[in-house]
Design an enzyme around this catalytic site. Structure first.
Site, PDB file in Angstrom:
ATOM      1  N   ARG A 236       0.789  -1.156  -0.025  1.00  0.00           N
ATOM      2  CA  ARG A 236      -0.199  -0.125   0.008  1.00  0.00           C
ATOM      3  C   ARG A 236       0.926   1.148  -0.059  1.00  0.00           C
ATOM      4  NH1 ARG A 236      -3.373  -2.297  -1.774  1.00  0.00           N
ATOM      5  NH2 ARG A 236      -5.617  -2.876  -1.162  1.00  0.00           N
ATOM      6  N   GLU A 265      -2.557   7.781  -6.278  1.00  0.00           N
ATOM      7  CA  GLU A 265      -2.595   7.237  -7.607  1.00  0.00           C
ATOM      8  C   GLU A 265      -3.475   7.379  -8.557  1.00  0.00           C
ATOM      9  OE1 GLU A 265      -3.155   2.638  -6.463  1.00  0.00           O
ATOM     10  OE2 GLU A 265      -1.137   2.639  -5.311  1.00  0.00           O
ATOM     11  N   HIS A 283       0.336  -0.248 -10.317  1.00  0.00           N
ATOM     12  CA  HIS A 283      -0.527  -0.986  -9.346  1.00  0.00           C
ATOM     13  C   HIS A 283      -0.813  -2.195  -9.740  1.00  0.00           C
ATOM     14  CE1 HIS A 283      -3.364  -0.691  -5.414  1.00  0.00           C
ATOM     15  NE2 HIS A 283      -2.733  -1.901  -5.557  1.00  0.00           N
TER      16      HIS A 283
END
Length: 533
Positions: A236, A265, A283
């Site tokens: 994370r 993000e 990601h």
């Protein structure tokens, strides 16, 4: 059973088609709509009891509070930081995830990142595509014999350890929950964090993003690390302080970093992504066909199993509800709610400390799942803020001014000494204690304040009970009480008494409906109350 009326589910992010099929085969209506604005999401949820998301949909407090029918949010993946857990819990909405679905994919990506860091594969590839041949520039390091520090030894951390051990790496780690004995079983020596930093050639993080893990790697911890340490974060964004990481890279304290996740993000700042010793991905931890299929399948199966009352897995915010689906625990959950309801009716609106006491080997660890059910009984007609259920019980009880404690006794609660397993609910410092047990699958009341019922009194959801205490038997008492029932138009369905205790007897009447008033009864009894749960 709670959530059995789940009928319609919205899937608001892209998921494998198997998710929709499993839900529909399980009898659920399914709507799939993606890229919804907050307003569109709220509108779609107005007639949906369930919502399934990946990471794109943000299930905020505004969404949760506006979705009147919403009962369950399912996250097809591990992290639930895109769901406001506090708001969901307060409203009694269950939140589930699929903790196993993307573990292998995330672990494999982590291992790939470590190998790419060691040999600078992405940088060498970019150089080749640029028409260059720079053998000397991309001098790497072997993994064999190097020390890998793994922070977080759950499913993903464990899989990373096993794979990197096969390449000859020594694995050390830290996890406040996993015991050293368990981590040793898969080859990881646990050490305090301050001992880990100076030993590691590589560090990888696999923790959730919590206040305690935010900035776990920071200026202070980087200063304690071996010079030239390499860092991987596929967990994370925010666990590694991005500013501190950039400073460590610029100073050479950190020789390289591999990042799949970012605080924001996509990241607006480019300093980290553009650094020559940083490998980055958008990601991709769960972005494999297998993980997507597995996560979609698992969350759909969890929904269907929950609706059918078969099982409940992947629960994030309601351990008590998970236990409620266990064949052994389910009737005890019912008993706990019944005793909480009884206590509220008996003691009025109790304040202070409520004690939940268990007895018996099979209930040794049951207090934490039974106490929320007791709270449901105590608050379900008194809570002004929300419908109380096993999800939000512990949150709402504090706001009601009650402190619920749990304990386990090797002896029977109240020293009554009957039966192997018992559950007692008592109001601390006041003469209110109710004791019950489960016979077969039926919750029963065994005693009140030391007065024991033989046989025990069945506690059924469809049977209102009237309880009153009188001096030792008066022949005219029962006809008088039956007459009072008749005057109120209420039928007597069952009648039991306790053994005499301190010269008095408890009477329990099963009645066809609750009485409008107990004033007439209190003229003939020391105390009287009624309840229906």
């Amino acid at each position: 059973m709670a959530f059995a009326n789940l009928r319609k589910v919205l899937i608001s992010d892209s998921l494998d088609p198997c998710c929709r099929k499993i839900l529909q085969d399980g009898g659920l209506q399914v709507v799939e709509k993606q890229n919804l604005s907050k307003e569109e999401l709220i509108a779609e949820l107005q007639d949906c009891e369930g919502l399934i998301v990946r990471s794109a949909t943000k299930v905020t407090a505004d969404v949760i509070n506006a979705a009147e029918k919403l009962q369950v949010v399912g996250r097809a993946g591990t992290g639930v930081d895109n769901v406001d857990l506090e708001a969901a819990t307060r409203k009694g909405i269950l939140v589930m995830n699929t903790p196993n679905g993307n573990s292998l994919s995330a672990a494999e990506l982590t291992c790939g990142m470590i190998m790419c860091l060691a040999r600078q594969i992405p940088q060498a590839t970019a150089s080749m595509k640029d028409g260059k041949w720079e053998r000397k520039k991309f001098m790497g390091t072997e993994l064999n014999g190097k020390t890998l520090g793994i922070l977080g030894l759950g499913r993903i951390g464990r899989e990373v350890a096993i794979r990197m051990q096969s390449l000859g790496m020594k694995t050390i780690g830290y996890d406040p929950i996993i015991s050293p004995e368990v981590s040793a079983s898969f080859g990881v020596q646990q050490l305090p964090l301050e001992e880990i930093w100076p030993l590691c050639d590589f560090i990888t993080v696999h923790t959730p993003l919590l206040p305690s893990t935010t900035g776990l790697l920071n200026d202070n911890t980087f200063a304690q690390c071996k010079k030239g340490v390499r860092v991987v974060n596929c967990a994370r964004g925010g666990i590694v302080d991005e500013g501190a990481l950039l400073r460590a890279l610029q100073s050479g304290q950190c020789a390289g970093a591999a990042l799949d996740v970012f605080t924001e993000e996509p990241p607006r700042g480019r300093a980290l992504v553009d650094h020559e010793n940083v490998i980055s991905c958008p990601h991709l931890g769960a972005s494999t066909k297998e993980a997507q299929s597995r996560c979609g399948e698992e969350i759909a199966v969890q929904f269907v199993d929950m609706v059918k009352g078969k099982s409940l897995t992947g629960v994030v915010n309601a351990q008590a509800l998970t236990s409620a689906f266990s064949p052994h625990t389910k009737p005890w959950i019912g008993l706990a709610e019944a005793l909480g309801t009884l206590m509220r009716a008996w003691a009025g609106s109790p304040k202070g400390a409520i004690q939940v006491i268990t007895q018996g080997t099979s209930l040794k660890n049951a207090g934490n799942c039974l106490s929320p059910a007791v709270i449901v009984g105590l608050l379900k007609e008194a809570s002004k803020q929300a419908d109380v259920n096993l999800v939000n019980a512990k949150l709402l009880v504090k706001e009601a001014g009650l402190n619920v404690t749990t304990s386990h006794s090797p002896a029977a609660p109240g020293e009554q000494g009957f039966g192997e397993c018992l559950l007692a609910v008592a109001l601390a410092g006041a003469p209110y204690q109710a004791v019950g047990l489960v016979q077969g699958t039926t919750p029963v009341l065994q005693g009140l304040n030391g007065a024991v019922f033989r046989p025990e009194v069945p506690l059924r959801r469809d049977l209102p009970l009237l309880l009153f205490r009188t001096q030792t038997s008066d022949p005219a008492m029962l006809p008088t009480m039956i007459g009072l029932l008749a005057e109120a138009g209420v039928r007597l369905l069952s009648y039991q008494t306790s053994l005499v205790s301190d010269g008095e007897t408890w009477h329990v009447m099963g009645i066809s409906s609750l009485l409008p008033s107990l004033e007439a009864w209190k003229q003939h009894a020391t105390e009287a109350f009624q309840f229906h749960f």
